[in-house]
Write a protein that holds these residues in place. Structure first.
Motif, mmCIF file in Angstrom:
data_model
loop_
_atom_site.group_PDB
_atom_site.id
_atom_site.type_symbol
_atom_site.label_atom_id
_atom_site.label_comp_id
_atom_site.label_asym_id
_atom_site.label_seq_id
_atom_site.Cartn_x
_atom_site.Cartn_y
_atom_site.Cartn_z
ATOM 1 N N GLN A 1 46.134 66.290 50.882
ATOM 2 C CA GLN A 1 46.879 65.327 51.696
ATOM 3 C C GLN A 1 48.238 65.880 52.116
ATOM 4 N N LEU A 2 48.822 66.687 51.244
ATOM 5 C CA LEU A 2 50.152 67.235 51.491
ATOM 6 C C LEU A 2 50.116 68.554 52.263
ATOM 7 N N GLY A 3 48.933 68.897 52.759
ATOM 8 C CA GLY A 3 48.815 70.057 53.630
ATOM 9 C C GLY A 3 48.696 71.390 52.939
ATOM 10 N N LYS A 4 48.379 71.404 51.658
ATOM 11 C CA LYS A 4 48.231 72.648 50.930
ATOM 12 C C LYS A 4 46.777 73.125 50.941
ATOM 13 N N LYS A 5 46.602 74.410 51.221
ATOM 14 C CA LYS A 5 45.267 75.008 51.154
ATOM 15 C C LYS A 5 44.871 75.096 49.686
ATOM 16 N N THR A 6 43.818 74.355 49.330
ATOM 17 C CA THR A 6 43.530 74.126 47.910
ATOM 18 C C THR A 6 42.087 74.452 47.554
ATOM 19 N N ALA A 7 41.919 75.005 46.348
ATOM 20 C CA ALA A 7 40.588 75.197 45.768
ATOM 21 C C ALA A 7 40.502 74.398 44.477
ATOM 22 N N LEU A 8 39.340 73.818 44.218
ATOM 23 C CA LEU A 8 39.069 73.077 42.992
ATOM 24 C C LEU A 8 37.916 73.764 42.273
ATOM 25 N N VAL A 9 38.172 74.268 41.073
ATOM 26 C CA VAL A 9 37.162 75.010 40.315
ATOM 27 C C VAL A 9 36.587 74.120 39.225
ATOM 28 N N GLU A 10 35.276 74.025 39.162
ATOM 29 C CA GLU A 10 34.605 73.211 38.153
ATOM 30 C C GLU A 10 33.381 73.950 37.644
ATOM 31 N N LYS A 11 33.242 74.058 36.308
ATOM 32 C CA LYS A 11 32.114 74.790 35.734
ATOM 33 C C LYS A 11 30.873 73.925 35.554
ATOM 34 N N GLU A 12 31.047 72.601 35.571
ATOM 35 C CA GLU A 12 29.890 71.717 35.401
ATOM 36 C C GLU A 12 29.816 70.764 36.592
ATOM 37 N N ALA A 13 29.822 69.449 36.324
ATOM 38 C CA ALA A 13 29.714 68.481 37.412
ATOM 39 C C ALA A 13 31.090 67.938 37.782
ATOM 40 N N LEU A 14 31.297 67.669 39.059
ATOM 41 C CA LEU A 14 32.544 67.050 39.505
ATOM 42 C C LEU A 14 32.760 65.723 38.770
ATOM 43 N N GLY A 15 34.001 65.457 38.431
ATOM 44 C CA GLY A 15 34.321 64.212 37.744
ATOM 45 C C GLY A 15 34.624 64.373 36.275
ATOM 46 N N GLY A 16 34.235 65.535 35.699
ATOM 47 C CA GLY A 16 34.540 65.795 34.298
ATOM 48 C C GLY A 16 33.922 64.802 33.338
ATOM 49 N N VAL A 17 34.508 64.728 32.147
ATOM 50 C CA VAL A 17 34.004 63.837 31.101
ATOM 51 C C VAL A 17 34.000 62.385 31.566
ATOM 52 N N CYS A 18 35.097 61.964 32.184
ATOM 53 C CA CYS A 18 35.260 60.542 32.539
ATOM 54 C C CYS A 18 34.107 60.024 33.393
ATOM 55 N N ILE A 19 33.807 60.734 34.451
ATOM 56 C CA ILE A 19 32.792 60.253 35.388
ATOM 57 C C ILE A 19 31.385 60.466 34.851
ATOM 58 N N ASN A 20 31.145 61.587 34.181
ATOM 59 C CA ASN A 20 29.777 61.972 33.831
ATOM 60 C C ASN A 20 29.277 61.429 32.493
ATOM 61 N N TRP A 21 30.130 61.394 31.480
ATOM 62 C CA TRP A 21 29.652 60.832 30.206
ATOM 63 C C TRP A 21 30.766 60.162 29.402
ATOM 64 N N GLY A 22 31.775 59.674 30.118
ATOM 65 C CA GLY A 22 32.867 58.991 29.442
ATOM 66 C C GLY A 22 33.104 57.613 30.011
ATOM 67 N N CYS A 23 34.247 57.467 30.680
ATOM 68 C CA CYS A 23 34.703 56.148 31.149
ATOM 69 C C CYS A 23 33.651 55.385 31.940
ATOM 70 N N ILE A 24 33.103 56.021 32.963
ATOM 71 C CA ILE A 24 32.252 55.292 33.910
ATOM 72 C C ILE A 24 30.891 54.923 33.330
ATOM 73 N N PRO A 25 30.090 55.877 32.841
ATOM 74 C CA PRO A 25 28.782 55.471 32.309
ATOM 75 C C PRO A 25 28.881 54.574 31.078
ATOM 76 N N SER A 26 29.897 54.794 30.240
ATOM 77 C CA SER A 26 30.022 53.925 29.062
ATOM 78 C C SER A 26 30.319 52.489 29.476
ATOM 79 N N LYS A 27 31.118 52.312 30.527
ATOM 80 C CA LYS A 27 31.418 50.949 30.978
ATOM 81 C C LYS A 27 30.215 50.310 31.656
#
Length: 481
Positions: free
Chosen positions: A26-52
């Motif tokens: 959003q701030l105009g920076k050329k950015t890379a996001l590195v992830e070794k598994e699934a996007l969203g990390g623990v929270c999205i994949n097997w933490g906050c979201i699925p547990s709720k």
């Protein structure tokens, strides 16, 4: 080895990392996001979201089972495969949403494991093929992982971490939960509602250590009503397999007990993922417990490296990570951003739910305030009675002299949602009277927060106000103000 150059590289795509990457874009920076598994990390994949998702389903099952007195007599039937499919669908939708957001903000998502080779470069191993990423700034958001204890190593079959428990492989007849903290009690409650006989083993003198004792008593009462056995001052000593069943050896107040079960869930905490990513090569200092040291601008000891989320210490909360991700991104972009929130809300999705923000009465005293307390019970609230969820209360803490709101504890229906008003009030420097003068829609649950604030002032309408306590001498910072 191919080399790519960016303004900023984010390592880890949990609720801190993916938010940081979006903000950088959003701030105009050329950015890379590195992830070794699934996007969203623990929270999205097997933490906050699925547990709720599982918690909501378990709550619905229990509501239906107890709905006969409201004229609804259909007995619910549980289809585990269908519930698992629903939960997985929720996760898939959330991950897909993150992908769209990253693409929409022109962030390059790179699959692989990143390792620092210097303060301005990482190598990403994408499964045999390596790529070098160079940037002026890096944000490390590698999160944390469940702690294992000797004799109860995770095997994904008999001994579960939170990850396996959220996968919902089955509903065991008997489940032992080692750890009476937030994760253990949230997931233990789910399985109890779905039909498991649950036993909680906690090494400390109480479950939910650090939470308001009145709130803890309500949660404990609720668990016992669901026939959950709770052992405190209990240490898990070992696990045996006997004739197709598991036996957990426990020492309770110095005496050994054997608890037979079918599965074991170990939920004794998380440790930071600070090893194996080359932080030393980047010049980043790591504390003795594995947490990375940062300042209020999320900067580490290495000028080019920022750290956010669980990796830089407690409280280990997804929303804290997200906020820190925004701060780090804004600092990198040259904005005057800083970690300066007044308080950090927290929510526990037990039954009843517990949510807190700001100071407790004891913490207020420790900081030199002479606190006043207002409390309002959900049993006196029309909306809570109408939805048949009356256990719990709202408790607020204010300063006796100035009447400034200092903190709130909510235990009861939708506490995780209700805490938002208290958090906003604290952030804006509201006084008890400000909340009391604010007209709240009726009949709603947030009226309880208004009534609690008015109660602290001796002006509650829907409860008998307690007589004013004798004024105490104040000391410390508040007395000097």
């Amino acid at each position: 080895m191919a080399t790519k150059t960016y303004d900023a590289v984010v390592i880890g795509s949990g609720p801190g990392g993916y938010v940081a990457a979006i903000r950088l874009g959003q701030l105009g920076k050329k950015t890379a996001l590195v992830e070794k598994e699934a996007l969203g990390g623990v929270c999205i994949n097997w933490g906050c979201i699925p547990s709720k998702a599982l918690i909501a389903a378990a709550n619905l099952v229990e509501d239906l089972r107890g709905a006969a007195e409201r004229g609804i007599t259909s007995e619910p039937k549980l289809d585990i495969a269908k519930l698992r499919e629903f939960k997985d669908g929720v996760v898939k939708k959330m991950v897909g949403g993150i992908q769209v957001l990253e693409k929409g903000n022109k962030v390059d998502v790179i699959q692989g494991t990143a390792t620092f080779v210097g303060p301005n470069a990482v190598e990403v191993d994408g499964g045999g093929e390596k790529t070098r990423l160079e940037a002026a700034a890096f944000i490390v958001a590698t999160g944390a992982r469940p702690v294992q204890i000797p004799g109860f190593e995770f095997d994904g079959k008999d001994v579960w971490s939170a990850k396996e428990a959220v996968d919902l492989p089955e509903v065991p007849k008997r489940l032992v939960v080692i750890g009476g903290g937030i994760i253990g009690l949230e997931l233990g409650t789910v399985y109890a509602k779905l039909g498991s006989k649950v036993t909680v083993v906690e090494a400390l003198p109480t479950i939910l250590t650090g939470v308001d004792p009145e709130a803890v008593r309500l949660v404990q009462k609720s668990l016992k009503q669901r026939e959950v056995a709770i052992h405190v001052n209990a240490k898990a000593k070992g696990l045996e397999r006997k004739g197709g069943e598991l036996v957990v050896k426990v020492e309770v107040d110095g005496k050994e007990q054997a608890i037979p079960c079918d599965k074991v869930l170990v939920a004794v905490g998380f440790r930071p993922n600070s090893e194996g990513i080359g932080l030393d090569k980047a010049g980043v200092k790591v504390g003795p417990k594995g947490f990375v040291e940062v300042n209020d601008r999320m900067q580490t000891s290495a000028p080019s490296v920022y750290c956010i989320g669980d990796l830089c210490g407690p409280p280990l909360l997804a929303h804290k990570a997200s906020k820190e991700g925004e701060i780090a991104a804004e600092v990198i972009a040259g904005h005057k951003s800083v970690r300066d929130w007044v308080s950090m809300p927290a929510a526990i999705f037990t039954d009843p739910e517990v949510a807190t923000v700001g100071l407790s009465e004891e913490q207020a005293k420790a900081q030199g305030y002479d606190p006043i307390v207002g409390k309002f019970f959900f049993s006196a609230l029309g909306r809570a009675v109408a939805i048949a969820h009356t256990d719990g209360f709202v408790k607020v803490v204010g300063d006796r002299e100035s009447k400034l709101l200092l903190g709130a504890t909510i235990v009861g229906p939708e506490a995780s949602d209700l805490i938002a008003e208290a958090a906003l009030a604290l952030e804006m420097g509201a006084y008890l009277e400000d909340v009391g003068l604010t007209v709240h829609a009726h009949p709603t649950l947030p009226e309880a927060f208004m009534e609690a604030c008015k109660g602290a002032l001796g002006e509650a309408i829907h409860r008998v106000n307690a007589p004013e306590r004798p004024r105490k001498e104040r000391s410390g910072a508040a007395a000097q103000a």
